[in-house]
Design an enzyme around this catalytic site. Structure first.
Site, PDB file in Angstrom:
ATOM      1  N   ARG A  31       1.027  -1.138  -0.025  1.00  0.00           N
ATOM      2  CA  ARG A  31       0.004   0.062   0.039  1.00  0.00           C
ATOM      3  C   ARG A  31       0.937   1.231  -0.014  1.00  0.00           C
ATOM      4  O   ARG A  31       0.986   1.884   1.094  1.00  0.00           O
ATOM      5  CB  ARG A  31      -1.009   0.066   1.146  1.00  0.00           C
ATOM      6  CG  ARG A  31      -1.893  -1.104   0.926  1.00  0.00           C
ATOM      7  CD  ARG A  31      -3.084  -0.904   1.911  1.00  0.00           C
ATOM      8  NE  ARG A  31      -4.185  -1.417   1.167  1.00  0.00           N
ATOM      9  CZ  ARG A  31      -5.726  -1.478   1.783  1.00  0.00           C
ATOM     10  NH1 ARG A  31      -5.941  -1.033   2.976  1.00  0.00           N
ATOM     11  NH2 ARG A  31      -6.836  -2.352   1.102  1.00  0.00           N
TER      12      ARG A  31
ATOM     13  N   SER B 277      -8.391  -2.872  -2.684  1.00  0.00           N
ATOM     14  CA  SER B 277      -9.026  -1.453  -2.291  1.00  0.00           C
ATOM     15  C   SER B 277     -10.192  -1.432  -3.562  1.00  0.00           C
ATOM     16  O   SER B 277     -11.346  -1.115  -3.046  1.00  0.00           O
ATOM     17  CB  SER B 277      -8.091  -0.342  -2.703  1.00  0.00           C
ATOM     18  OG  SER B 277      -7.171  -0.421  -1.556  1.00  0.00           O
TER      19      SER B 277
END
Length: 371
Positions: free
Chosen positions: A119, A130
């Site tokens: 991330r 996501s």
């Protein structure tokens, strides 16, 4: 460089790893693309749509493929005809499907787990967790609203006023934020909680009320990559007391808490369910990882103490067209970012390559799997 798009075999999986949009872009990079027949059927993509943008549709699509694209990890037995050392690029569930990972290694395949994408800013467009969680958070609220026997917004009519539903979101990651936004758009009074204090401002910015433990100081609850971590016994006790008093007043509860590589934390007990009003609804987005809610069962509506509890084992698959479009873009963004025009193929760097590579040279090489 040949890319193969497989038809998903997992029960209930409706998504596909490439769309005509991304196939066209792969071909523009210089690749050839072969698609298994019917791969996009559930996502409303016909075989002819792939052919129209230059792909080949064939039952032996995997034969000679250098890169195999999937949503979930394809069966290793069906990859024997792939090129030696072929990449398997998909959501591979490395912790839950370790045996399959070992089989990829034995077959000499290089398995790349897209859920292990770090991330970091430059990898945001590659992040399947996501993109799929965003849709899952939306769908959770829609399904809860469908089960709930009343309206979400306040309605003022000549016959009297209907009060707005009270919705409580537990876990404010990508799914939780989208759940807050969706419940707000439907007109509910929304509150939310998370173990990470940094999410307070995000909750407020979406017009919801933050519910946080104030009595236990110095606990942030944020681990590597922005994920939540397991909390101390002191914090868990304080949170349970806070939630118990708040949850009894709620009509809709959405739970989203997950810890990578671990069973989902238990957020709601049977006693807390019993304190809720009959007719209330709980949607457990973590049901496939053991569940945040006591008694939740994947893909079933369970009624306890007059409260309906629901959770899907694969929530994004309930929105196959949009989920496929986003997932396919994640895979394209990943491969395109590393595409070397001179070599005519993607060449991974260490930061992202080492993070997502599970197998190479006949061995399992990822540190997260080696312990």
């Amino acid at each position: 460089m040949k890319l193969a798009v497989v038809r998903e075999q997992a029960p209930g999986e409706t998504r596909v790893a490439a769309t005509p949009e991304t196939v066209k872009k792969f071909i523009a990079l210089g690749a050839t693309v072969a698609v298994e027949p019917g791969a996009g059927n559930h996502a409303s993509i016909a075989d002819a749509d792939y052919v129209a943008v230059g792909a080949t549709v064939a039952a032996d699509a995997v034969a000679g493929a250098n890169i195999v694209l999937g949503v979930q990890g394809p069966d290793p037995a069906g990859l024997a005809a792939a090129a030696p050392g072929a990449w398997i690029v998909a959501g591979l569930d490395p912790f839950g499907q370790r045996g399959r990972v070992d089989a990829y290694a034995t077959a000499g395949l290089e398995a790349l787990a897209m859920e292990f994408v770090p991330r970091i800013t430059r990898a945001q467009s590659m992040d399947i967790l996501s993109s799929q969680s965003n849709l899952a958070g939306y769908k959770a609220v829609i399904e809860a609203a469908n089960l709930y026997g009343r309206a979400f917004p306040m309605m003022m009519t000549a016959a009297g006023t209907i009060s707005a539903a009270k919705a409580f979101v537990m876990g404010v990651g990508v799914a939780g934020l989208q759940a807050i936004a969706t419940a707000r758009r439907l007109g509910a009074q929304v509150s939310a909680t998370d173990v990470r204090s940094a999410t307070r401002e995000q909750i407020i910015s979406l017009g919801a009320k933050p519910i946080f433990v104030e009595t236990v100081a110095g606990i942030e609850g944020e681990g590597a990559g922005g994920y939540a971590t397991e909390m101390s016994e002191e914090y868990q006790k304080a949170q349970a007391e806070l939630v118990s008093s708040h949850i009894a007043k709620q009509d809709i509860v959405i739970t989203t808490a997950l810890i990578p590589g671990r069973a989902a934390p238990r957020l709601i007990s049977d006693a807390q369910i019993a304190s809720m009003k009959p007719g209330s609804v709980i949607f457990d987005l973590a049901v496939a990882q053991g569940g945040n809610v006591e008694g939740s069962v994947p893909d079933q509506v369970v009624e306890r103490h007059g409260v309906k509890i629901l959770g899907y084992s694969n929530t994004p698959a309930k929105l196959p067209a949009d989920a496929s479009a986003l997932f396919a873009r994640n895979l394209y963004n990943f491969l395109a970012a590393f595409w070397d025009k001179e070599q005519g193929k993607p060449v991974l760097d260490e930061e992202i390559g080492n993070a997502i590579r599970l197998t190479q040279g006949g061995q399992v090489v990822n540190p997260r799997l080696l312990g």
